[in-house]
Design a protein around this motif. Structure first.
Motif, PDB file in Angstrom:
ATOM      1  N   TYR A 161      -6.389  -1.302  -3.579  1.00  0.00           N
ATOM      2  CA  TYR A 161      -4.949  -1.272  -3.809  1.00  0.00           C
ATOM      3  C   TYR A 161      -4.241  -2.574  -3.471  1.00  0.00           C
ATOM      4  O   TYR A 161      -3.019  -2.662  -3.579  1.00  0.00           O
ATOM      5  CB  TYR A 161      -4.327  -0.101  -3.038  1.00  0.00           C
ATOM      6  N   HIS A 202      -1.900  -3.824  -5.996  1.00  0.00           N
ATOM      7  CA  HIS A 202      -0.608  -3.138  -6.069  1.00  0.00           C
ATOM      8  C   HIS A 202       0.294  -3.502  -4.884  1.00  0.00           C
ATOM      9  O   HIS A 202       1.321  -2.858  -4.663  1.00  0.00           O
ATOM     10  CB  HIS A 202      -0.809  -1.621  -6.097  1.00  0.00           C
ATOM     11  N   ALA A 220       1.452   3.035  -5.782  1.00  0.00           N
ATOM     12  CA  ALA A 220       0.954   2.020  -6.717  1.00  0.00           C
ATOM     13  C   ALA A 220       1.974   1.612  -7.784  1.00  0.00           C
ATOM     14  O   ALA A 220       2.205   0.411  -7.982  1.00  0.00           O
ATOM     15  CB  ALA A 220      -0.348   2.485  -7.354  1.00  0.00           C
ATOM     16  N   ARG A 267       4.491  -0.617  -6.404  1.00  0.00           N
ATOM     17  CA  ARG A 267       3.945  -1.902  -5.972  1.00  0.00           C
ATOM     18  C   ARG A 267       4.387  -2.290  -4.565  1.00  0.00           C
ATOM     19  O   ARG A 267       4.738  -3.442  -4.293  1.00  0.00           O
ATOM     20  CB  ARG A 267       4.295  -3.012  -6.972  1.00  0.00           C
TER      21      ARG A 267
END
Length: 261
Positions: free
Chosen positions: A175, A178, A132, A135
């Protein structure tokens, strides 16, 4: 052969000692990934790594039980320290316990979910929380077409794979912000040791292809079992840049056995 988005990346593959996991690990290594091969069968995963290194590929063995949360955290920490940041995760480790529901033991049920569902959760959580801040990342869970179609004598397996499939989709939703993609590859009957253990005799493959009406099981329209390489090819595609706009997808690789459902 290079595939965009794989070369030079650290790829953690669970269940890498045999079957689909071993083939996935080899496929990623052959395309330039640095493979962190994980399996509770230490000898098997070390044999794989020796084979890959002999072929000029980069790989390291990390024996671990994915059903042990603390062991998973320690294993992922070790991989990130010794190999590098994990950018690709493929959850392949799986357990199959079959039998009528009334004869399944508590241990059968618990052990199946411990590997097939909790194992996917533990490893994905450990890896995603590290991806995360960077990214970037791609996660693929190898599920089963049994997650979407009821199977006789396979209730624990089917239920655990359904749990892993939905978990992976939820992971992909949470997610996405991210830039982490999470997908599922769902094989049908594949020519592995796990599949062969279900056969009564040497005609087992043809019986699977033909189907069994008494068990409400269709055959395989394409008329063949999958090979582990068929599943690995799907995984390679989904973790590559060619699939950069695909997430929360369940790709069935079953020769049409579930009629696209």
């Amino acid at each position: 052969m290079e595939v965009a988005g794989i070369t030079g990346k650290v790829a953690l593959v669970t269940g890498a000692a045999q079957g689909i996991g071993r083939t996935v690990a080899a496929a990623l290594a052959e395309r330039g990934a640095l493979v962190a091969a994980v399996d509770q069968h230490a000898e098997g995963v070390r044999d794989l790594v020796a084979e890959l290194r002999a072929g000029g590929h980069q790989a390291a063995a990390f024996p671990a039980d994915v059903s042990d949360s603390a062991a998973v955290e320690a294993m992922v920490d070790q991989i990130e320290r010794e190999v590098g940041p994990v950018e690709i995760l493929v959850n392949v480790a799986g357990l199959l316990r079959t039998g009528p529901i009334e004869s399944l033991s508590d241990e059968d049920w618990a052990a199946t979910f411990a590997v097939n569902a909790s194992g996917v959760f533990y490893v994905s959580r450990a890896v995603a929380r590290r991806m995360a801040p960077r990214r970037s990342g791609s996660i693929v869970t190898v599920g089963s077409n049994a997650a979407g179609v009821p199977r006789m004598q396979m209730s624990a397996y089917a239920a655990s794979k359904a749990a892993a499939t939905m978990f992976t989709k939820c992971l992909g939703l949470e997610y996405a912000r991210h830039n982490i993609r999470c997908n599922v590859v769902s094989p049908g009957s594949t020519d592995t040791a796990m599949q062969r253990a279900l056969w009564a005799d040497d005609d087992g493959a043809q019986a699977v292809i033909a189907g069994n009406l008494e068990e409400y099981r269709l055959g395989i329209p394409l008329g063949r079992l999958a090979l582990p390489s068929d599943i690995a090819d799907a995984v390679v595609f989904l973790v590559s840049d060619r699939a950069r706009h695909i997430t929360m997808h369940d790709l069935r690789v079953d020769g049409g056995a579930t009629l696209g459902m």
